[in-house]
Scaffold this motif. Structure first.
Motif, PDB file in Angstrom:
ATOM      1  N   ILE A 125      33.277   5.465   2.362  1.00 14.48           N
ATOM      2  CA  ILE A 125      33.646   5.260   3.982  1.00 14.48           C
ATOM      3  C   ILE A 125      32.545   5.485   5.106  1.00 14.48           C
ATOM      4  N   HIS A 126      31.621   5.983   4.811  1.00  9.97           N
ATOM      5  CA  HIS A 126      30.655   5.976   5.666  1.00  9.97           C
ATOM      6  C   HIS A 126      29.706   4.729   5.796  1.00  9.97           C
ATOM      7  N   PHE A 127      29.638   3.930   4.506  1.00  9.65           N
ATOM      8  CA  PHE A 127      29.049   2.700   4.415  1.00  9.65           C
ATOM      9  C   PHE A 127      29.566   1.660   5.138  1.00  9.65           C
ATOM     10  N   ASN A 148      28.884   1.947  12.622  1.00 12.75           N
ATOM     11  CA  ASN A 148      27.322   1.908  12.926  1.00 12.75           C
ATOM     12  C   ASN A 148      26.557   1.673  11.734  1.00 12.75           C
ATOM     13  N   ALA A 149      27.205   1.547  10.472  1.00 13.86           N
ATOM     14  CA  ALA A 149      26.632   1.085   9.251  1.00 13.86           C
ATOM     15  C   ALA A 149      26.942  -0.510   9.151  1.00 13.86           C
ATOM     16  N   MET A 150      27.560  -0.719   7.896  1.00 12.07           N
ATOM     17  CA  MET A 150      27.933  -2.151   7.645  1.00 12.07           C
ATOM     18  C   MET A 150      28.875  -2.970   8.495  1.00 12.07           C
ATOM     19  N   ASN A 151      29.663  -2.025   8.938  1.00  9.18           N
ATOM     20  CA  ASN A 151      30.704  -2.421  10.239  1.00  9.18           C
ATOM     21  C   ASN A 151      31.691  -3.628   9.363  1.00  9.18           C
ATOM     22  N   ILE A 203      31.764  -3.152  -3.673  1.00 10.56           N
ATOM     23  CA  ILE A 203      32.308  -3.606  -2.301  1.00 10.56           C
ATOM     24  C   ILE A 203      32.373  -5.110  -2.534  1.00 10.56           C
ATOM     25  N   TYR A 204      31.241  -5.398  -2.994  1.00 15.72           N
ATOM     26  CA  TYR A 204      30.681  -6.905  -2.920  1.00 15.72           C
ATOM     27  C   TYR A 204      31.271  -7.441  -4.087  1.00 15.72           C
ATOM     28  N   LEU A 229      18.344  -5.295   8.089  1.00 17.57           N
ATOM     29  CA  LEU A 229      18.175  -4.106   7.074  1.00 17.57           C
ATOM     30  C   LEU A 229      18.738  -2.718   7.611  1.00 17.57           C
ATOM     31  N   GLU A 230      18.471  -2.290   9.066  1.00 19.82           N
ATOM     32  CA  GLU A 230      18.861  -1.187   9.686  1.00 19.82           C
ATOM     33  C   GLU A 230      20.220  -0.790   9.225  1.00 19.82           C
ATOM     34  N   ARG A 231      21.252  -1.531   9.254  1.00 18.85           N
ATOM     35  CA  ARG A 231      22.737  -1.169   8.892  1.00 18.85           C
ATOM     36  C   ARG A 231      22.630  -0.722   7.416  1.00 18.85           C
ATOM     37  N   LEU A 232      22.114  -1.590   6.839  1.00 16.30           N
ATOM     38  CA  LEU A 232      22.342  -1.217   5.294  1.00 16.30           C
ATOM     39  C   LEU A 232      21.670   0.190   5.110  1.00 16.30           C
ATOM     40  N   LEU A 233      20.353   0.395   5.747  1.00 12.52           N
ATOM     41  CA  LEU A 233      19.707   1.514   5.543  1.00 12.52           C
ATOM     42  C   LEU A 233      20.306   2.845   5.958  1.00 12.52           C
ATOM     43  N   PHE A 234      21.276   2.749   7.087  1.00 12.64           N
ATOM     44  CA  PHE A 234      22.131   3.766   7.686  1.00 12.64           C
ATOM     45  C   PHE A 234      23.147   3.833   6.701  1.00 12.64           C
TER      46      PHE A 234
END
Length: 671
Positions: free
Chosen positions: A436-438, A442-445, A469-470, A503-508
């Motif tokens: 759910i967070h991923f 603010n993450a992958m949106n 998911i992918y 990258l920052e979205r994946l990292l978060f």
């Protein structure tokens, strides 16, 4: 009936209905029965249908609602609708009075009004006719909801004077209307509104005005935004003028000679407020003199001459019938109180936060206790305390479990923490919460992949980690409940699009402990690739600005895991981007030499060549710091189209102001 006769009758009907409506909705003094009013209205609607050329935009017939709208149009407020600062006690009010006295000449007097718990709106009249109504929105831009506002009987469609005026008010749903609406929703098996405020806002944001017309909304007007051709001296004079124009103004407003009278007025309403037929959540206090208001002016967010006193959170007593445990993304076990349903601050409360085991012990909470509940900040329910004198002897002690309620792994309490934690990386609850967070904003949106859909996919074993998911397939998704072809196609498109995220979205989104969205951006910009970050040592990480020992240690531990390495390799093979795509200077010297280095920058107004995010990223890449408010510490304000109060404040503080072309030119020097 010929056309001339119809026209005469229509004019007469409109006059009668306007008079009856004003007495009913504004004065609360009905002149005729509801049946008689409805009969006249139906006659008017029938005649206007037979002679459509005689229809008028300010006819009482428009209150039944027109045709549905395709969407809401954005509206720019000519005078911003600013929010108010808050006061919570007598000392705050006296501090407000002291600030007022320091900024004006003479003695201050005040106007006090009930703070209606509804939706702030703006009404525009030209030559006395209602032409536009809008929501407050962000204070600068709202939505045009004219057709829905016309359905509110207490909003005059034509004023008693042919003036050009823009007024502000609060649209609300009376308690009786709210109860009737929720009762109807319950009978229809629909989700009920949480409180009258939400119900009013939801009603006015319906694209079909006929729905709004059935919701029995009301309004109180509390101020004037713009007025042409007339000068007023005080706020209470303005309220009186609104009444003469035919507006509904709250009769409980009061003029106060000094702050002592203000405090006395507020105290009188602390107990009386529950008896009102509508919800209020405080009292608004305004400096009465308009010339003194002008002298004080505004901050970036609110007028200096007004403040909102917020009532203390309402406290009620109910029974605690159980305690539920949930497992969070990081394994923390959180207890939640299950309550006998009770109304608190206008909403039904069935659950309340208990935070952790220590709080339960500290407050001596037992299952079956009578407990005092309030809403923290009138939003989040919490247990204030128990009432031990009401115990009967059948109450039960609650003991936190020794094992995870989801996976039954042994729970641990890490050094320096109060929470019990499940440290099993394969715990289903942690995996589900991590997914759910991923996909969160603010993450992958990933649009369309919310909590319920994630839970559904997880329960059907279609996803077990973020890489899954992918791998989702169309045929598998179509077998699920409420998954039609269009929604599945849209979901898969949204998932595919996020492979290109920086990258920052994946990292978060990976949920590394202590790494928030800002830290993820800092790390991505510094190391540029996931591979470089994976190889970074503790010392290399702590050399990065704002990355401390605790976070660096967490990052090193995370990437030491063989499972994490396998996950990242899998994401790479699936085509997920693992590089930073944001703005970054070509070398450190470039940032040092730029016009932005070490400067605090504020962006205001609409930029036409760059988005706000693009401009902020490029400025920060060149060593600047972008903030949201103008102060004496601001170095440069970049003003786009329709820049408002921030630009005015910048000029007052003599801060350097650039337009967008100057910004583009300076950025261009750095490529």
């Amino acid at each position: 009936m010929d056309r001339n006769q119809a026209e005469q009758r229509i004019v007469k009907l409109r006059e009668l209905l306007e008079e009856y409506g004003y007495h009913y909705y504004v004065l609360d003094q009905p002149l005729v029965s509801d049946a008689e009013y409805d009969q006249l209205l139906q006659e008017l609607i029938s005649l206007e249908g037979e002679f459509p050329e005689l229809m008028s935009e300010d006819s009482p017939s428009v209150r039944v609602g027109g045709i549905p709208l395709p969407h809401f149009v954005k509206v720019e407020h000519e005078v911003p609708m600013l929010s108010l600062g808050n006061a919570f006690n007598d000392d705050d009010l006296r501090d407000f009075d002291r600030r007022i006295r320091q900024g004006i000449e003479g003695e201050p007097s005040y106007s006090c009004e009930l703070k209606i718990d509804g939706l702030a709106i703006s009404l525009r009249y030209e030559n006395g006719r209602f032409v536009r109504g809008a929501t407050r929105g962000d204070g600068t831009t709202g939505e045009d909801i004219t057709q829905n506002l016309k359905t509110i009987g207490s909003i005059p469609l034509r004023l008693k004077e042919a003036v050009d005026i823009e007024v502000r008010g609060e649209a609300f749903m009376p308690k009786r209307s709210f109860e009737a609406l929720n009762q109807a929703k319950e009978q229809a098996g629909e989700e009920k509104f949480a409180n009258p405020r939400n119900a009013a806002a939801g009603s006015l944001r319906q694209l079909d005005p006929k729905i709004a017309a059935k919701r029995n909304l009301d309004i109180f007007l509390y101020g004037i935004g713009l007025l042409k051709g007339k000068t007023l001296d005080s706020h209470h004079e303005g309220l009186a003028y609104l009444r003469t124009l035919g507006f509904k103004v709250n009769e409980e407003s009061q003029y106060c000679e000094n702050i002592d009278e203000v405090i006395e007025y507020i105290h009188s309403w602390l107990e009386k407020r529950t008896a009102l037929p509508y919800e209020i959540d405080g009292i608004v206090i305004k400096l009465d003199s308009l010339s003194q208001q002008k002298a004080l002016g505004f901050t970036a967010k609110s007028p200096r001459w007004a403040i909102a006193y917020k009532f203390p959170a309402e406290e009620v007593v109910t029974k605690l019938i159980g305690i539920e445990l949930t497992v969070g993304r990081t394994g923390a076990i959180t207890p939640t109180a299950l309550l006998e349903p009770v109304i608190v601050a206008g909403t039904t409360v069935k659950r309340a936060s208990l935070h952790n085991e220590d709080l339960i012990r500290e407050k001596d909470i037992k299952i079956g206790d009578s407990v005092v509940i309030k809403k923290a900040g009138d939003i989040i329910p919490e247990v204030v305390n128990v009432l031990p004198k009401l115990r009967t002897g059948i109450e039960q002690e609650f003991n936190m479990p020794t094992h995870c309620p989801e996976c039954e792994s042994e729970l641990v309490r890490l050094e320096g923490e109060v929470a019990l934690r499940c440290i099993n990386p394969k715990c289903p609850a942690q995996i589900r919460e991590g997914l759910i967070h991923f996909v969160s904003r603010n993450a992958m949106n990933i649009d369309g992949l919310g909590e319920k859909v994630i839970a559904q996919l997880f329960s059907h074993q279609l996803i077990e980690d973020v890489a899954d998911i992918y791998k989702l397939e169309r045929e598998e998704l179509l077998k699920l409940e409420r998954m039609g072809e269009k929604s599945v196609d849209n979901l898969l498109e949204a998932i595919e699009a996020t492979k290109e995220n920086s990258l920052e979205r994946l990292l978060f989104g990976l949920g590394i402990r202590f790494v928030g969205a800002k830290a993820a951006k800092t790390l991505a910009a510094h190391f540029e690739t996931m591979e470089a970050l994976q190889k970074a040592s503790f010392e290399e990480l702590t050399d990065v600005h704002e990355i401390g020992d605790k976070m660096a240690d967490s990052i090193v531990s995370y990437f030491d895991s063989e499972e994490v390495s396998e996950l990242i390799n899998e994401l790479r093979e699936l085509g997920v981007n693992l590089t930073y795509k944001g703005a970054k200077p070509t070398n450190a010297q470039e940032a040092i030499d730029s016009a932005f280095a070490g400067k605090t920058i504020v962006l205001t107004g609409k930029l036409e060549k760059l988005s706000r995010n693009e401009a902020a990223e490029q400025i920060e890449a060149l060593g600047g710091k972008v903030t949201g408010s103008v102060s004496k510490n601001t170095d440069i304000v970049i003003a786009g189209v329709d820049a408002g109060s921030k630009l005015a404040k910048a000029k007052k503080l003599e801060i350097t102001v650039w337009d967008e072309d100057q910004l583009i030119e300076e950025l261009g020097k750095r490529g």
